[in-house]
Design a protein around this motif. Structure first.
Motif, mmCIF file in Angstrom:
data_model
loop_
_atom_site.group_PDB
_atom_site.id
_atom_site.type_symbol
_atom_site.label_atom_id
_atom_site.label_comp_id
_atom_site.label_asym_id
_atom_site.label_seq_id
_atom_site.Cartn_x
_atom_site.Cartn_y
_atom_site.Cartn_z
ATOM 1 N N ASP A 1 -65.750 -15.583 -1.448
ATOM 2 C CA ASP A 1 -64.772 -16.089 -0.490
ATOM 3 C C ASP A 1 -63.440 -15.356 -0.640
ATOM 4 O OD1 ASP A 1 -66.202 -18.481 0.818
ATOM 5 O OD2 ASP A 1 -66.611 -18.690 -1.327
ATOM 6 N N ILE A 2 -63.071 -15.108 -1.863
ATOM 7 C CA ILE A 2 -61.920 -14.286 -2.234
ATOM 8 C C ILE A 2 -62.354 -13.541 -3.489
ATOM 9 C CG2 ILE A 2 -59.539 -14.290 -3.108
ATOM 10 C CD1 ILE A 2 -59.055 -16.860 -1.543
ATOM 11 N N VAL A 3 -61.957 -12.297 -3.621
ATOM 12 C CA VAL A 3 -62.278 -11.537 -4.824
ATOM 13 C C VAL A 3 -61.070 -11.580 -5.755
ATOM 14 C CG1 VAL A 3 -62.916 -9.294 -5.780
ATOM 15 C CG2 VAL A 3 -63.871 -10.033 -3.581
ATOM 16 N N LYS A 4 -61.312 -12.052 -6.954
ATOM 17 C CA LYS A 4 -60.282 -12.101 -7.991
ATOM 18 C C LYS A 4 -60.193 -10.712 -8.620
ATOM 19 C CE LYS A 4 -59.775 -14.042 -12.614
ATOM 20 N NZ LYS A 4 -60.276 -15.064 -13.540
ATOM 21 N N VAL A 5 -59.053 -10.058 -8.498
ATOM 22 C CA VAL A 5 -58.853 -8.755 -9.136
ATOM 23 C C VAL A 5 -58.361 -9.048 -10.538
ATOM 24 C CG1 VAL A 5 -57.620 -6.569 -9.060
ATOM 25 C CG2 VAL A 5 -58.374 -7.657 -6.927
ATOM 26 N N PHE A 6 -59.218 -8.715 -11.520
ATOM 27 C CA PHE A 6 -58.955 -9.110 -12.898
ATOM 28 C C PHE A 6 -59.476 -8.054 -13.863
ATOM 29 C CE2 PHE A 6 -60.402 -11.157 -16.808
ATOM 30 C CZ PHE A 6 -59.225 -11.725 -17.237
ATOM 31 N N PRO A 7 -58.724 -7.772 -14.895
ATOM 32 C CA PRO A 7 -57.352 -8.186 -15.135
ATOM 33 C C PRO A 7 -56.393 -7.288 -14.364
ATOM 34 C CG PRO A 7 -58.115 -6.926 -17.021
ATOM 35 C CD PRO A 7 -59.268 -7.015 -16.043
ATOM 36 N N ALA A 8 -55.482 -7.891 -13.665
ATOM 37 C CA ALA A 8 -54.540 -7.136 -12.838
ATOM 38 C C ALA A 8 -53.323 -6.664 -13.624
ATOM 39 C CB ALA A 8 -54.104 -7.985 -11.644
ATOM 40 N N THR A 9 -53.213 -7.078 -14.870
ATOM 41 C CA THR A 9 -52.058 -6.744 -15.700
ATOM 42 C C THR A 9 -51.772 -5.243 -15.709
ATOM 43 O OG1 THR A 9 -52.634 -8.597 -17.103
ATOM 44 C CG2 THR A 9 -51.061 -7.030 -18.003
ATOM 45 N N VAL B 1 -61.448 -7.234 2.912
ATOM 46 C CA VAL B 1 -61.642 -7.945 1.643
ATOM 47 C C VAL B 1 -60.386 -8.742 1.297
ATOM 48 C CG1 VAL B 1 -62.146 -7.713 -0.811
ATOM 49 C CG2 VAL B 1 -63.249 -6.185 0.835
ATOM 50 N N ARG B 2 -60.589 -10.028 1.047
ATOM 51 C CA ARG B 2 -59.489 -10.894 0.626
ATOM 52 C C ARG B 2 -59.427 -10.869 -0.901
ATOM 53 N NH1 ARG B 2 -60.234 -16.301 4.018
ATOM 54 N NH2 ARG B 2 -61.528 -16.661 2.214
ATOM 55 N N MET B 3 -58.277 -10.440 -1.438
ATOM 56 C CA MET B 3 -58.135 -10.278 -2.884
ATOM 57 C C MET B 3 -57.037 -11.161 -3.447
ATOM 58 S SD MET B 3 -58.656 -6.189 -3.397
ATOM 59 C CE MET B 3 -57.752 -5.685 -1.936
ATOM 60 N N MET B 4 -57.259 -11.589 -4.694
ATOM 61 C CA MET B 4 -56.311 -12.423 -5.426
ATOM 62 C C MET B 4 -56.138 -11.835 -6.830
ATOM 63 S SD MET B 4 -56.700 -16.413 -6.630
ATOM 64 C CE MET B 4 -58.021 -16.070 -7.803
ATOM 65 N N PRO B 5 -54.992 -11.245 -7.139
ATOM 66 C CA PRO B 5 -54.782 -10.728 -8.488
ATOM 67 C C PRO B 5 -54.585 -11.868 -9.483
ATOM 68 C CG PRO B 5 -52.766 -10.564 -7.234
ATOM 69 C CD PRO B 5 -53.825 -11.048 -6.283
ATOM 70 N N GLY C 1 -50.532 -7.297 -0.081
ATOM 71 C CA GLY C 1 -51.746 -7.653 0.649
ATOM 72 C C GLY C 1 -52.622 -8.704 -0.002
ATOM 73 N N ALA C 2 -52.236 -9.226 -1.150
ATOM 74 C CA ALA C 2 -53.019 -10.289 -1.776
ATOM 75 C C ALA C 2 -52.956 -11.535 -0.897
ATOM 76 C CB ALA C 2 -52.473 -10.601 -3.169
ATOM 77 N N VAL C 3 -54.086 -12.220 -0.734
ATOM 78 C CA VAL C 3 -54.106 -13.450 0.070
ATOM 79 C C VAL C 3 -53.697 -14.660 -0.749
ATOM 80 C CG1 VAL C 3 -55.823 -12.559 1.671
ATOM 81 C CG2 VAL C 3 -56.562 -13.902 -0.322
ATOM 82 N N ALA C 4 -53.717 -14.503 -2.062
ATOM 83 C CA ALA C 4 -53.334 -15.563 -2.995
ATOM 84 C C ALA C 4 -53.018 -14.887 -4.312
ATOM 85 C CB ALA C 4 -54.470 -16.564 -3.173
ATOM 86 N N ILE C 5 -52.462 -15.647 -5.232
ATOM 87 C CA ILE C 5 -52.232 -15.135 -6.573
ATOM 88 C C ILE C 5 -52.836 -16.110 -7.563
ATOM 89 C CG2 ILE C 5 -50.195 -13.741 -6.093
ATOM 90 C CD1 ILE C 5 -48.509 -16.166 -7.017
ATOM 91 N N GLY C 6 -53.391 -15.591 -8.619
ATOM 92 C CA GLY C 6 -53.896 -16.421 -9.700
ATOM 93 C C GLY C 6 -52.874 -16.414 -10.809
#
Length: 176
Positions: A78-86, A103-107, A123-128
């Motif tokens: 549903d959303i791709v978590k970009v990890f680790p984004a550090t 692609v909907r991405m969330m760092p 462009g991130a749709v959300a942040i973790g």
């Protein structure tokens, strides 16, 4: 899992309770049965996506490379978590979105109070967010299983970006 089962019936309407660090389909189904309404994983496992979608629950697998990101998206993330984004920075999201705008991405990892807006602008749709914003052991309500402090802490920590009622329970096996 017990924490989620205890919290789920106490959440106000519109509050989304999720489970994180879910690594396999069996655990995904257990936390969903306990009341999790979304699943987050540090890795991409096709069977976790399939298990979540079999119960109509959103899932966000963790990926690092463009190939993993696209594979997870094609598998139904549903959303791709970009990890680790550090180590990546907000420019990575912008660079990956150029050829993969669908692609909907969330760092997650490396998102702080100071740079959250940069990730969204890229462009991130959300942040973790995690311990850089919320450090669970220092939150007195956490240990009492009283989660009403989340909204106030969110407002203090990230302003309107995460002042919505969202609780992410990190590492379902290690919380209690």
């Amino acid at each position: 899992i017990e924490l989620i089962a205890g919290l789920a019936p106490k959440m106000p309407p519109g509050f989304l309770l999720g489970a994180g660090t879910v690594l396999d389909a069996a655990t995904a189904l257990k936390v969903i049965d306990a009341g999790a309404q979304f699943i987050v994983s540090p890795v991409f496992r096709r069977e976790v996506i399939e298990a979540c979608h079999s119960r109509d629950v959103a899932v966000t697998p963790g990926c690092f490379t463009p190939t993993e990101i696209l594979d997870a998206w094609d598998a139904g993330a549903d959303i791709v978590k970009v990890f680790p984004a550090t180590a990546l920075g907000p420019g990575y999201i912008k660079d990956v979105r150029a050829p993969l705008p669908q692609v909907r991405m969330m760092p997650t990892g490396g998102v702080t109070r100071d740079n959250a807006g940069e990730w969204i602008a890229a462009g991130a749709v959300a942040i973790g967010v995690g311990t850089t914003v919320f450090y669970w052991p220092t939150m007195p309500g956490f240990w009492r299983k009283d989660v009403w402090w989340v909204e106030e802490t969110a407002r203090e920590g990230m302003g309107v970006m995460i002042a919505l009622a969202l609780l992410f329970v990190a590492d379902v096996d290690a919380v209690l």
